[in-house]
Write an enzyme that holds these catalytic residues in place. Structure first.
Site, short mmCIF file in Angstrom:
data_model
loop_
_atom_site.label_atom_id
_atom_site.label_comp_id
_atom_site.label_asym_id
_atom_site.label_seq_id
_atom_site.Cartn_x
_atom_site.Cartn_y
_atom_site.Cartn_z
N TRP A 22 -4.17 -4.47 -3.50
CA TRP A 22 -5.29 -4.24 -2.58
C TRP A 22 -6.39 -5.28 -2.76
O TRP A 22 -6.97 -5.75 -1.79
CB TRP A 22 -5.82 -2.82 -2.72
N ASP A 40 -13.86 -1.33 -4.16
CA ASP A 40 -12.91 -0.55 -3.36
C ASP A 40 -12.41 0.57 -4.26
O ASP A 40 -11.60 0.35 -5.16
CB ASP A 40 -11.75 -1.44 -2.90
N LYS A 80 -6.82 9.30 0.32
CA LYS A 80 -6.21 9.38 -1.01
C LYS A 80 -6.79 10.59 -1.75
O LYS A 80 -6.06 11.45 -2.20
CB LYS A 80 -6.44 8.11 -1.82
C1 LIG Z 1 -4.86 2.91 0.58
C2 LIG Z 1 -5.75 1.86 0.06
C3 LIG Z 1 -6.30 0.90 0.93
C4 LIG Z 1 -5.99 0.85 2.41
O1 LIG Z 1 -6.65 1.86 3.09
P1 LIG Z 1 -6.65 1.93 4.68
O2 LIG Z 1 -7.51 3.13 4.95
O3 LIG Z 1 -5.24 2.10 5.12
O4 LIG Z 1 -7.26 0.70 5.19
C5 LIG Z 1 -7.15 -0.03 0.38
N1 LIG Z 1 -7.46 -0.04 -0.92
C6 LIG Z 1 -6.93 0.86 -1.78
C7 LIG Z 1 -7.31 0.80 -3.22
C8 LIG Z 1 -6.07 1.83 -1.31
O5 LIG Z 1 -5.55 2.73 -2.15
#
Ligand SMILES: *Cc1c(COP(=O)(O)O)cnc(C)c1O
Length: 364
Positions: free
Chosen positions: A104, A174, A198
């Protein structure tokens, strides 16, 4: 009700059953409102109260100090990959630093390169992203616009136990796959963002906690939907907000405060759940090969491989017989990944640990 299985999917992922049940009760008619949550206006008093309560819950759980805004946006984490540099990098002449500890982080960085100068402060590629860096390994740019990192790399299962030390440069995180899994020292962050699907709710809402001075720094030339300033001024209601997703975030945070008793308790339970699985890996005499180095192990996504890839089909099949699903790992890591977010019950993890022990015994 049909029985629920234990689903270890990385996302969209398991939600707390009490939150699902409350949503179900209110799905056709919300008490005192006469229509469903799916039908109400984002500007109605009912929804105003819901979004305010969702924010109040987040502020309470994370002890968010004054001087930070809480925004509910759309576009998932991917839109934040772009919004962060659009707002805080382009036009500044500065450099943004990226700590790349997994897939990511790697995906976030090109969005900064579109907007200005981006620099890799650390890259875990040479060891296939099996650990996070030590502070002493970071190659930071003085006066950078910000430093971006991924607190939990969902695919590789590596997690920062603490924030990287970046001095006075704004730290942007993030936190999509570990937001609310432990208390956070918010004052160390400039921005923390997390897509909901998540650990927080269904897909459709993204929470952004952002320091006021960074809201003020937002570039002037952006369409309002891409501007932190415009979204903050509009109190996340510049346009039609994702009403249902925000409602679910409210219910999930109600559950964290109420039934789970807050983030200190949630964190203790998360550590206990993760330890159960890592203990099986460590005590399997090498049958299971954990992907992450022990000090970088994720409490949310437990990644491991089997001694022989030929056994993978059998593992999936026999796990499913015990109602343990969605365990297959990402192709870049191979093997298996058990995502054990806040809402995965202890019972599900216990059942998986028992299964893994039995499987090693029968196939080792
Ligand atoms: C799932 C995830 C993403 C992507 O998320 P989207 O909502 O599909 O854009 C980005 N960063 C991390 C750490 C993730 O687990």
């Amino acid at each position: 009700m049909e029985k629920r299985v234990f689903d270890f999917s990385p996302g969209p992922a398991v939600l707390p059953v009490p939150a699902l049940e409350e949503a179900q009760r209110n799905l056709v008619v919300m008490p005192g409102v006469g229509i469903s949550i799916l039908e109400i206006s984002h500007r109605s008093p009912t929804f105003t109260q819901i979004i305010q309560q969702a924010e109040a819950n987040l502020r309470q759980l994370l002890n968010i100090p004054d001087g930070y805004r809480v925004l509910f946006l759309q576009g998932g984490a991917h839109l934040q990959f772009a919004m962060v540099p659009m707002n805080l990098l382009q036009g500044t002449g500065k450099t943004a630093d990226y700590i790349v500890s997994g897939s990511w982080g790697k995906k976030a960085m090109p969005e900064a390169e579109r907007q200005g100068a981006a620099h890799v402060a650390w890259d875990g590629k040479s060891t296939n992203f099996n650990r996070v860096p030590k502070d002493s390994e970071l190659d930071l740019t003085p006066e950078a616009a910000y430093v971006h990192f991924t607190s939990n790399e969902t695919i590789q299962g590596v997690q920062f136990a603490n924030e990287p030390a970046v001095g006075n440069v704004p730290l942007v995180c993030d936190a999509s796959s570990d937001f609310l899994h432990r208390p956070l020292p918010i004052e160390k962050y400039g921005i923390v963002y997390a897509c909901a699907q998540k650990n927080l709710g269904p897909a459709g809402a993204t929470v952004v906690v952002i320091r006021d001075d960074l809201v003020e720094q937002s570039a002037e030339n952006l369409p309002p939907m891409l501007s932190y300033r415009a979204m903050a001024e509009g109190k996340s209601l510049y346009n039609t907000a994702p009403v249902f997703a925000i409602y679910m975030v409210k219910l999930v945070t109600d559950w964290l405060i109420g039934e789970m008793g807050g983030l200190d308790k949630m964190y203790a339970l998360n550590k206990k759940k993760a330890k159960m699985l890592y203990d099986v890996v460590d005590q399997s005499g090498g049958f299971y090969d954990g992907h992450a180095e022990p000090t970088s192990r994720s409490l949310m996504n437990v990644t491991f491989r089997l001694p022989k890839p030929e056994l993978e089909g059998l593992f999936v099949e026999q796990a499913a017989q015990r109602d343990l699903l969605s365990l297959k790992g990402h192709r870049s890591v191979g093997g298996f990944r058990a995502s054990i977010y806040n809402a995965m019950p202890l019972e599900g993890v216990e059942r998986l640990a028992d299964f893994m022990r039995d499987f090693a015994k029968n196939n080792g």
